[in-house]
Enzyme design. Structure first.
Site, PDB file in Angstrom:
ATOM      1  N   ASP A 356      42.846  32.114  25.999  1.00  0.00           N
ATOM      2  CA  ASP A 356      43.268  32.112  27.392  1.00  0.00           C
ATOM      3  C   ASP A 356      44.456  33.068  27.530  1.00  0.00           C
ATOM      4  O   ASP A 356      45.067  33.454  26.538  1.00  0.00           O
ATOM      5  CB  ASP A 356      43.630  30.698  27.871  1.00  0.00           C
ATOM      6  CG  ASP A 356      44.674  30.020  27.003  1.00  0.00           C
ATOM      7  OD1 ASP A 356      44.973  30.567  25.928  1.00  0.00           O
ATOM      8  OD2 ASP A 356      45.174  28.950  27.387  1.00  0.00           O
ATOM      9  N   ASP A 605      44.016  24.326  26.883  1.00  0.00           N
ATOM     10  CA  ASP A 605      45.200  23.480  27.077  1.00  0.00           C
ATOM     11  C   ASP A 605      44.968  22.325  28.046  1.00  0.00           C
ATOM     12  O   ASP A 605      45.730  21.377  28.059  1.00  0.00           O
ATOM     13  CB  ASP A 605      46.383  24.320  27.548  1.00  0.00           C
ATOM     14  CG  ASP A 605      46.092  25.063  28.852  1.00  0.00           C
ATOM     15  OD1 ASP A 605      44.968  24.923  29.381  1.00  0.00           O
ATOM     16  OD2 ASP A 605      46.975  25.787  29.338  1.00  0.00           O
ATOM     17  N   ASP A 609      39.183  21.728  29.342  1.00  0.00           N
ATOM     18  CA  ASP A 609      38.829  22.566  28.195  1.00  0.00           C
ATOM     19  C   ASP A 609      38.229  21.765  27.039  1.00  0.00           C
ATOM     20  O   ASP A 609      37.712  22.346  26.090  1.00  0.00           O
ATOM     21  CB  ASP A 609      40.064  23.326  27.689  1.00  0.00           C
ATOM     22  CG  ASP A 609      40.552  24.352  28.686  1.00  0.00           C
ATOM     23  OD1 ASP A 609      39.705  24.926  29.395  1.00  0.00           O
ATOM     24  OD2 ASP A 609      41.770  24.576  28.766  1.00  0.00           O
TER      25      ASP A 609
END
Length: 919
Positions: A356, A605, A609
């Site tokens: 990410d 996070d 996810d």
């Protein structure tokens, strides 16, 4: 009482909301219900120690103990037991030390809960909860136990209403069983929604589920919205998740590493049985007895004992497991907590890292630049509205909301506006579907609906002119091209049309070390793909800054872009990143990369996810990740940035290199002695004495205890076991060692004594040569890219000194014997002593042998076909199958019913598109 079968008494669930449980009551409840965790934190250390005596290889060594006792060979009996105890003791101690290091850091990420006890709110570890505890469930946290909702946090007066509701429901069918009946779902809800929970990991529902008074929130689900009181109804093991987990507890995942170790162990056992068979055939030709003479090694049962000792690498399972455990401690020092040891192997083999952007590639230090303000709008009013449309949860404030509120320092008039007695009636947090935050606020009797979110989402709310909309889009594009993140702000007064106020421009600079780290990752054969929720222009600009490549696509192309089959897989494989990514896109990217043969690591996070973290080969929870993401991940990072992840990959590859070096070394040792001893048994009717053999085995294990602490190098490509390559190289090394030992033994037939100068003993000279060449082999298999650690050098030097003392003083050299052809009598003496000059000659010869073996090992690793032997093909493409699966994904089974004829039939049809389903 067994906590696994314990049922919570009804009277435990009537705790007072304001007082909570008394501390004096906790211990009694915990004794009966157990700790609130799926598995106990502390392992039985004695049982752990005993586990080091189990397994195919260890069982064979234990059989050797029994055989030595039966032959009354008490020295061998004692030394074999010492070898077993040494391996178990060192393995147990090293793994315990490593586990303690990891456990100390794991305390930093332990699930916590806010609970009401003794009349006050307390922050405790979630494992300390007991049934009847009053817990506070709030946005951004993981539900710490199955809990029944009581009332909203800001409305404790509703506790009486909750008690009345519970009284009405007594004797009725429990609420959670009726929740599946959709037809009367609305009738079951009591009052307004208190919280919304993400139950995707349990039910597969992608959207958060609203929970009302009396509903059950489930253990480990993430709270997405709201804040409420709840009462714990069951501990972890008795929870919905716990009961499901208990169904699969028996089927423990041993992992790929365990399977590799078992396959190597089994193969070595099969090989040793074949060698025993050959030795027995040779023994029959030499007219050897089964077990006599008792104190001679030249009988068939002693042959079995000798070959079991040399052919079964007792240290293999222990050294490799402890190398992993010590490696986990190394990673812990780098702020990477390994949730399971097998994740180290996965991390070492990863070739694609899906990262990410925010916080990993960038510094996660948002700052608001000069905002764009619509015509006739006061910037202070816009900043005030932006602040009102921010999270009200101070404990887990979103970075965007945090920077919005901090920026108010630059706008004192906006702060004055906010001090005019605003009251928030309803707050709706950001979700990836609407892409905005809304808050309904009251001031001076006027209702304002404040919104903040993605520019496109905010623009869709207003009915502004095309000219204003074009200007708004133009500004958003301009900000994106400069690498700024845009955030639209709008407000609605009562029921009037939405007023478009303007746009905040935020910048999150790349980390100083990210560009260098990406270059380093690419050198390591690691492809970094950026997955971000930001707009495509921002994603491309960030990629340019990081020299990551600009093949960045909108994630919509994955699903709605008309791509399928091979074309879709090619897009994912070649892309440098995806923008405007939803959690389901992450899952899809991982799945497609895995189908192409890539080992994929995924960072995450948030609660959303969790599915993609579970799906990936190595799920990585980044610094600051939610508890749900940490629970789903294989490795949890406590330090920010991509450099931490790349550093962990290097360490994982070093750990892998240590294991690989040891395995090659140990297999070569087995083949060395098996080839030499069996051939000498058959050809010249001689073997190295059993007493000396057990010390060779002991010294081999002593010398390599320090392998776990060696300075290993890391390969500049993803690592794999490459078992065919390991076997070929190991067998070749074993053959070379056997040839070297035969050269020495053959020279001892010479009347001059060959290598023996002045005086010496054949058994002791062979013992010293075998010990030295075997011990130094680990320096060959570990590679020459790094210097060996002082622990490894010290351990091997100590063993070499012991071997030399054995040779000089003739310890355990045994009685004289005869060989065919005969060996000069003076070299098979009862004295057994060897001259210092002979020892020096043997050392020099062993050094020369090691140098030759090192050259051969180097050349073998330079052979291209052998270097790539056993490597899996990454980026493999099965066009036919990918296209077939793509077509099948568009097929649905339809059921038609003819009311006139009273018949029905099933047939294949095209699946409805998402647009059709939405309608």
């Amino acid at each position: 009482m067994d906590p696994n079968t314990f049922e919570v008494p009804d009277d435990w669930l009537y705790t007072d909301l304001k007082q909570g449980l008394a501390s004096s009551e906790l211990e009694n409840r915990r004794k009966r219900a157990g700790w609130n965790e799926l598995s106990t934190e502390k392992e039985n250390m004695f049982l752990k120690f005993l586990s080091y005596f189990t397994g195919p290889i260890l069982y064979v060594m234990e059989l050797a103990v029994v055989l030595a006792a039966g032959l009354q060979d008490w020295i061998d009996f004692g030394v074999i037991i010492a070898i077993l105890l040494l391996n178990a003791g060192v393995g147990w101690y090293q793994e315990k030390q490593a586990a303690d290091v990891v456990a100390s850091l794991k305390g930093d990420i332990a699930l916590r809960a806010t609970v009401v006890r003794d009349g006050s709110e307390q922050d405790v570890k979630a494992r300390e909860l007991v049934p009847g505890d009053i817990v506070i469930i709030e946005e951004g946290q993981v539900v710490p136990a199955d809990a029944r909702l009581i009332c909203a946090y800001d409305n404790p007066e509703a506790f009486d209403e909750y008690k009345q509701l519970m009284a009405e429901e007594e004797g009725e069918e429990p609420r959670e069983k009726k929740d599946t009946e959709e037809e009367d779902e609305e009738d079951k809800h009591h009052g307004v929604s208190l919280v919304a929970c993400d139950q995707s990991a349990i039910t597969g529902e992608s959207l958060a589920v609203d929970k009302y008074m009396g509903d059950t929130t489930y253990y480990t689900t993430g709270c997405k919205r709201g804040k409420a009181f709840g009462i714990v109804t069951a501990n972890a093991r008795a929870s919905f998740v716990g009961r499901t987990a208990s169904l699969v507890q028996g089927a423990k995942d041993q992992g790929h590493f365990k399977a590799i170790m078992n396959s190597i162990g089994t193969a070595l056992l099969v090989v040793v049985v074949l060698w025993i068979l050959v030795a027995w055939i040779g023994g029959f030709f030499h007219n050897l007895n089964i077990a006599t003479p008792m104190h001679s090694s030249n009988n068939l049962l002693h042959y079995v004992l000798i070959l079991l000792i040399v052919g079964v690498p007792v240290g293999l399972p222990v050294v490799t497991t402890t190398t992993l455990a010590v490696g986990a401690a190394y990673l812990a020092k780098e702020k990477a907590i390994v949730q399971k040891l097998t994740a180290i192997e996965s991390l070492a083999g990863v070739d694609v890292l899906c990262s990410d952007k925010t916080g990993t590639l960038t510094a996660n230090q948002l700052s608001i630049r000069e905002p764009f303000v619509s015509e006739d709008v006061d910037v202070n009013w816009m900043m005030a509205v932006a602040a009102l449309a921010s999270s009200h949860n101070i404990k887990s404030l979103d970075p965007i909301d945090k920077v919005t509120i901090l920026t108010l320092k630059r706008y004192p008039k906006a702060r004055e506006i906010l001090e005019q007695g605003w009251k928030t009636e309803k707050y709706t947090p950001f979700d990836p579907v609407s892409k905005r935050i809304t808050a309904v606020c009251i001031c001076d009797g006027v209702r304002y609906t404040c919104a903040k979110g993605a520019p496109k989402a905010i623009l869709n709310l207003s009915n502004c002119s095309e000219e204003t909309a074009a200007l708004f889009r133009s500004k958003a594009g301009e900000f994106a091209r400069r690498g700024f993140r845009s955030l639209g702000v709008a407000v609605q007064k009562n029921d009037e049309p939405w007023d478009l106020l303007g746009m905040l421009s935020m910048f999150d600079p790349p980390r100083e070390d990210t560009a260098q780290t990406i270059a380093e990752a690419q050198f390591l054969g690691l492809q970094v793909k950026m997955l971000t929720g930001d707009a495509i222009a921002i994603a491309k600009e960030t990629c340019k800054m990081l020299a990551l490549g600009t093949k960045v696509y909108n994630s919509d192309r994955l699903i709605h872009g008309g791509l399928s089959g091979t074309t879709q897989h090619d897009l994912v494989e070649r892309a440098d990143g995806f923008a405007e990514v939803f959690p389901e896109h992450k899952y899809q990217v991982v799945e497609m990369l895995q189908q192409r043969g890539h080992l994929t690591a995924m960072t995450g996070d948030g609660v959303n996810d969790a599915p993609s973290l579970k799906k990936s080969d190595c799920g990585i929870a980044v610094e600051g990740a939610s508890e749900a993401a940490q629970a789903a991940a294989d490795i949890v990072f406590l330090a920010p940035g991509l450099s931490t992840i790349v550093s962990a990959i290097k360490i994982a590859r070093q750990i892998f290199q240590r294991m690989k070096a040891y395995i090659q070394y140990r297999i070569a040792l087995c083949f060395h002695l098996e080839i030499y001893l069996v051939s000498s048994m058959v050809i010249i009717n001689e073997t190295v004495r059993t007493d000396l053999i057990v010390f060779l085995a002991l010294f081999a294990d002593l010398a390599t205890i320090a392998v776990a602490y060696d300075n290993a190098h890391f390969e500049a490509r993803p690592v794999e076991w490459q078992l065919p390559k390991i076997w070929i190289i190991s067998v070749m090394l074993g053959v070379l060692l056997a040839i070297a030992t035969w050269i020495m033994r053959g020279a001892l037939f010479l009347p001059s004594g060959g290598f023996i100068q002045n005086f010496g003993n054949v058994q002791e000279v062979l013992f010293l040569e075998i010990s030295l060449t075997e011990n130094w082999l680990i320096f060959v298999t570990r590679g020459g890219q790094t210097y060996p650690s002082f622990q490894l050098v010290g351990a091997i030097f100590g063993v070499d000194v012991l071997s030399t003392l054995f040779c000089v003083f003739g310890w355990l050299s045994g009685d004289s014997y005869q060989t065919t052809p005969p060996t000069p009598e003076r070299f098979i003496n009862n004295n057994g002593r060897t001259s210092i000059v002979t020892v020096v000659v043997v050392w020099c010869y062993s050094i020369a042998v090691t140098i030759v073996i090192a050259i051969v090992y180097y050349l073998m690793n330079r052979v291209a076909w052998l270097d790539n032997l056993g490597r899996k093909k990454r980026s493999r493409q099965d066009t036919t199958m990918e296209n077939i699966l793509a077509h099948l994904s568009r097929v649905a089974v339809e059921h038609e019913k003819d009311d006139v004829k009273g018949t029905s039939r099933f047939h294949l049809a095209s699946k409805a598109t998402e647009a059709e389903m939405d309608e």
